[in-house]
Design an enzyme around this catalytic site. Structure first.
Site, PDB file in Angstrom:
ATOM      1  CG  HIS A  27     -10.460   1.297   6.021  1.00 54.06           C
ATOM      2  ND1 HIS A  27      -9.616   0.346   6.515  1.00 54.06           N
ATOM      3  CD2 HIS A  27     -11.695   0.746   6.074  1.00 54.06           C
ATOM      4  CE1 HIS A  27     -10.300  -0.737   6.857  1.00 54.06           C
ATOM      5  NE2 HIS A  27     -11.566  -0.512   6.582  1.00 54.06           N
ATOM      6  CG  HIS A  81     -20.574  -5.054   8.025  1.00 55.89           C
ATOM      7  ND1 HIS A  81     -20.484  -4.346   9.200  1.00 55.89           N
ATOM      8  CD2 HIS A  81     -19.349  -4.945   7.437  1.00 55.89           C
ATOM      9  CE1 HIS A  81     -19.264  -3.843   9.311  1.00 55.89           C
ATOM     10  NE2 HIS A  81     -18.563  -4.179   8.248  1.00 55.89           N
ATOM     11  CD  GLU A  83     -16.127  -0.944   7.254  1.00 53.89           C
ATOM     12  OE1 GLU A  83     -16.103  -2.113   7.685  1.00 53.89           O
ATOM     13  OE2 GLU A  83     -15.107  -0.211   7.205  1.00 53.89           O
ATOM     14  CG  ASP A  85     -16.980  -2.196   2.731  1.00 53.70           C
ATOM     15  OD1 ASP A  85     -17.622  -1.842   3.735  1.00 53.70           O
ATOM     16  OD2 ASP A  85     -16.179  -3.146   2.746  1.00 53.70           O
ATOM     17  CG  HIS A 147     -14.721  -5.884  10.902  1.00 50.41           C
ATOM     18  ND1 HIS A 147     -14.057  -4.679  10.835  1.00 50.41           N
ATOM     19  CD2 HIS A 147     -15.571  -5.889   9.859  1.00 50.41           C
ATOM     20  CE1 HIS A 147     -14.471  -4.002   9.767  1.00 50.41           C
ATOM     21  NE2 HIS A 147     -15.385  -4.713   9.161  1.00 50.41           N
ATOM     22  CG  ASP A 166     -16.403  -7.203   6.179  1.00 48.08           C
ATOM     23  OD1 ASP A 166     -16.416  -7.109   4.946  1.00 48.08           O
ATOM     24  OD2 ASP A 166     -16.585  -6.227   6.929  1.00 48.08           O
ATOM     25  CE1 TYR A 194     -11.510  -7.946   4.032  1.00 46.90           C
ATOM     26  CE2 TYR A 194     -12.015  -9.246   5.967  1.00 46.90           C
ATOM     27  CZ  TYR A 194     -12.354  -8.265   5.069  1.00 46.90           C
ATOM     28  OH  TYR A 194     -13.535  -7.596   5.210  1.00 46.90           O
ATOM     29  CG  HIS A 225     -14.537  -7.592   0.955  1.00 39.65           C
ATOM     30  ND1 HIS A 225     -14.756  -6.443   0.235  1.00 39.65           N
ATOM     31  CD2 HIS A 225     -14.817  -7.281   2.240  1.00 39.65           C
ATOM     32  CE1 HIS A 225     -15.147  -5.486   1.047  1.00 39.65           C
ATOM     33  NE2 HIS A 225     -15.204  -5.956   2.267  1.00 39.65           N
TER      34      HIS A 225
HETATM   35 FE1  FEO Z   1     -16.463  -4.151   7.325  1.00 39.02          FE
HETATM   36 FE2  FEO Z   1     -16.154  -4.963   4.063  1.00 39.02          FE
HETATM   37  O1  FEO Z   1     -16.721  -3.940   5.506  1.00 39.02           O
END
Ligand code: FEO
Length: 395
Positions: A27, A81, A83, A85, A147, A166, A194, A225
């Protein structure tokens, strides 16, 4: 072809995520080293998967899970989370483990329902709640805005393992899974990038989360990640504490773009003056450096200088884009200075200054705005201004 690099973290706890070797745009964030989406399988009386992966790596994750268990036997999927991903594969997974319960926070419930537009078999947890899965009990701590509002960590006291989604992540695709298998310099740089691009606006919330996590006995941090921390936990906690407090080093960052070279001349003279005071300077031309890399420099630089010529009564679009990004990430406690050149009008400098004032940065000296091509005397004055700025941040 899927390489089945399943890694054991602890007895009966495995990394079964996906490696996104070729992603270069996350993104808008330049992920030059690719990334991973980490999912963790816990084989206990109740088989539990913590997190999933981005939708296109579902098969890769599933192959890894299949090496260990029959995926239809998964009892719980923990969604720390929303999101996509991390949650993008949940619907596909639920087609296989039809009775699995998805564990998420209250805000996670709202987010998952808005994304998937279907009823999910959910169990809502909040900070302090636990889930017994057999030999282990999982603990949940919400870390809102680290986040997203729904962000939560899963902690397993019996294994001293923290799975914080994250937080503490880095965008690194690699065959290695642990921090002591990769150079600290690379890890620090990617963790900083990051934090700067994803977490920086939420320093106060990060401080609260660090405080909550400091009470836990942890010997492994497995983010969603990149690599898993086991040898450099004190190092990364120290960096996070510094970043959360918006602490900087005595160094300068000059971010600029130029049309015919005048603004660049000013940038270089400023650099010379600042360096005369022994302050290291990093130069970043917006034409050649991606904004997500410039932001990495922002988190450690106390003095930030921004330069643009005036084009069509405003700043260059490259500076406009950078400042839009910077405004959103809201770095605090910086000393700012603005410079530029113009033929007529000269509005760019004032517009940039306004944005820095909105960020409540300290702007101790008047901006530099020079007509057409700066001459020798003007550049000498610019250099003196640079020296003053260098001296100012050493106070
Ligand atoms: Fe906030 Fe890795 O997604």
């Amino acid at each position: 072809m899927i390489e089945l690099n399943i890694v054991k973290l602890k007895p009966d706890i495995y990394w079964v995520g996906g490696i996104d070797w070729n992603i270069r745009n996350f993104h808008g964030y330049l992920t030059q080293r690719g990334t991973t989406y980490n999912a963790y399988l816990i084989i206990d009386n109740k088989i539990t998967l913590v997190e999933s992966v981005k939708h296109y790596l579902f098969d890769e994750m599933l192959s890894r899970i299949k090496e260990l268990i029959d995926p239809s036997k998964i009892d719980y999927i923990i969604s720390n989370h929303v999101e996509m991903d991390h949650s993008g594969s949940i619907p596909k997974l639920l087609e296989i483990c039809k009775n699995a319960k998805v564990i998420t926070s209250t805000r996670g419930e709202k987010g998952l329902k808005r994304h998937f537009k279907r009823n999910l078999n959910l169990r809502i947890v909040k900070s302090g709640d636990t889930l017994n899965i057999g030999k282990r009990t999982l603990h949940f701590v919400e870390i809102p805005m680290v986040h997203w509002p729904d962000s939560m960590v899963t902690y397993i006291p019996s294994d001293k393992l923290l799975i914080p989604n994250d937080a503490f992540g880095q965008h690194i695709a690699s065959s290695e899974r642990f921090d002591d298998q990769i150079e600290w310099g690379i890890l620090r740089e990617e963790a900083a990038k990051y934090y700067a691009n994803i977490v920086m606006p939420y320093g106060n919330q990060v401080e609260k989360a660090l405080d909550a996590l400091s009470k836990l006995d942890i010997d492994m941090i497995a983010p969603s990640h990149g690599i898993i921390w086991r040898s450099f936990i004190p190092n990364i906690l120290k960096e996070y504490t510094k970043w959360a407090r918006y602490e900087t080093d005595d160094k300068a960052l000059i971010v600029y773009d130029s049309m015919w070279g005048s603004t660049e001349k000013i940038a270089y003279s400023l650099r010379e003056g600042i360096e005369e005071e022994g302050i290291p300077v990093t130069m970043r031309n917006l034409k050649t450096t991606h904004i997500s890399d410039i932001i990495t420099e922002v988190i450690s630089s106390k003095l930030i200088l921004l330069g643009s010529p005036t084009l069509n009564n405003t700043m260059l679009p490259s500076m406009g884009g950078f400042l839009t990004y910077l405004k959103g990430l809201r770095p605090k406690n910086r000393v700012g200075h603005v410079f530029g050149s113009y033929g007529w009008g000269g509005q760019a400098v004032g517009e940039i200054e306004k944005i820095l004032k909105d960020l409540s940065w300290d702007i101790p000296f008047e901006s530099i705005n020079l007509n057409y091509i700066p001459d020798k005397e003007e550049l000498l004055d610019v250099r003196k201004k640079g020296k003053k700025l260098g001296k100012y941040i050493k106070k």
